[in-house]
Design a protein around this motif. Structure first.
Motif, mmCIF file in Angstrom:
data_model
loop_
_atom_site.group_PDB
_atom_site.id
_atom_site.type_symbol
_atom_site.label_atom_id
_atom_site.label_comp_id
_atom_site.label_asym_id
_atom_site.label_seq_id
_atom_site.Cartn_x
_atom_site.Cartn_y
_atom_site.Cartn_z
ATOM 1 N N LYS A 197 0.871 -1.170 0.000
ATOM 2 C CA LYS A 197 0.000 0.000 0.000
ATOM 3 C C LYS A 197 0.909 1.221 0.000
ATOM 4 C CE LYS A 197 -3.928 2.084 2.230
ATOM 5 N NZ LYS A 197 -4.975 1.956 3.226
ATOM 6 N N THR A 198 0.724 2.092 -0.982
ATOM 7 C CA THR A 198 1.654 3.210 -1.146
ATOM 8 C C THR A 198 1.124 4.536 -0.617
ATOM 9 O OG1 THR A 198 0.825 3.434 -3.411
ATOM 10 C CG2 THR A 198 2.871 2.208 -3.104
ATOM 11 N N ASN A 199 -0.153 4.612 -0.259
ATOM 12 C CA ASN A 199 -0.721 5.862 0.233
ATOM 13 C C ASN A 199 -1.411 5.637 1.566
ATOM 14 O OD1 ASN A 199 0.161 7.051 -2.073
ATOM 15 N ND2 ASN A 199 -1.828 7.663 -2.833
ATOM 16 N N THR B 58 0.718 -0.915 -5.013
ATOM 17 C CA THR B 58 1.782 -0.916 -5.998
ATOM 18 C C THR B 58 2.558 -2.216 -5.876
ATOM 19 O OG1 THR B 58 1.940 1.497 -5.881
ATOM 20 C CG2 THR B 58 3.833 0.342 -6.811
ATOM 21 N N ASN C 198 13.216 2.981 -7.726
ATOM 22 C CA ASN C 198 12.035 3.194 -8.561
ATOM 23 C C ASN C 198 11.959 2.208 -9.723
ATOM 24 O OD1 ASN C 198 9.627 4.681 -8.996
ATOM 25 N ND2 ASN C 198 10.617 5.726 -10.709
ATOM 26 N N ARG D 240 9.802 -1.020 -9.502
ATOM 27 C CA ARG D 240 8.341 -0.993 -9.480
ATOM 28 C C ARG D 240 7.833 -1.748 -10.700
ATOM 29 N NH1 ARG D 240 6.582 4.622 -9.961
ATOM 30 N NH2 ARG D 240 6.491 4.165 -12.169
ATOM 31 N N GLU E 133 2.454 3.071 -10.507
ATOM 32 C CA GLU E 133 2.086 3.183 -9.099
ATOM 33 C C GLU E 133 0.562 3.134 -8.973
ATOM 34 O OE1 GLU E 133 3.002 5.959 -5.201
ATOM 35 O OE2 GLU E 133 3.872 6.493 -7.118
ATOM 36 N N LYS E 134 0.089 2.479 -7.939
ATOM 37 C CA LYS E 134 -1.331 2.313 -7.613
ATOM 38 C C LYS E 134 -2.088 1.417 -8.598
ATOM 39 C CE LYS E 134 -1.532 7.029 -5.977
ATOM 40 N NZ LYS E 134 -2.285 8.255 -6.091
#
Length: 103
Positions: free
Chosen positions: A10-12, A21, A60, A63, A67-68
């Motif tokens: 979970k990125t947020n 992500t 980065n 990934r 993202e998301k």
């Protein structure tokens, strides 16, 4: 035994956004540790162990996708994996029946 793992994160945390992500983590990364293999009932050829992450720094470029977008990517691939497992189960059952009939 893995040299890399794809991890959904979970990125947020500070928003209502449920953004997931996908990250590629390499076993050589600092603070990425693997536990002892778990004793399983089935699929013993696929080892399973706990993975531990303690402030792992992920570049980065590790990934997977945008993202998301991890949840969407996972759902697209999960259907294919379920189909593969189902086909494999039917093939094993057919082989078992054939062995019983011929022996």
């Amino acid at each position: 035994m893995c040299d890399m793992a794809i991890v959904a994160v979970k990125t947020n945390y500070n928003t209502d956004d449920e953004g997931i992500t996908l990250l590629i983590l390499e076993s050589t990364m600092e603070e990425f540790n693997k536990g002892v293999p778990l004793k399983k009932i089935g699929m013993k050829s696929q080892d399973t162990a706990e993975l531990f992450f303690d402030n792992v720094k992920v570049p980065n470029e590790n990934r997977l996708g945008d993202e998301k977008m991890g949840f969407k990517i996972t759902m697209q691939e999960l259907a294919r994996e379920r189909l593969t497992v189902g086909i494999m189960a039917v093939a094993i059952a057919e082989d078992a029946i054939e062995n019983i009939i011929t022996h």
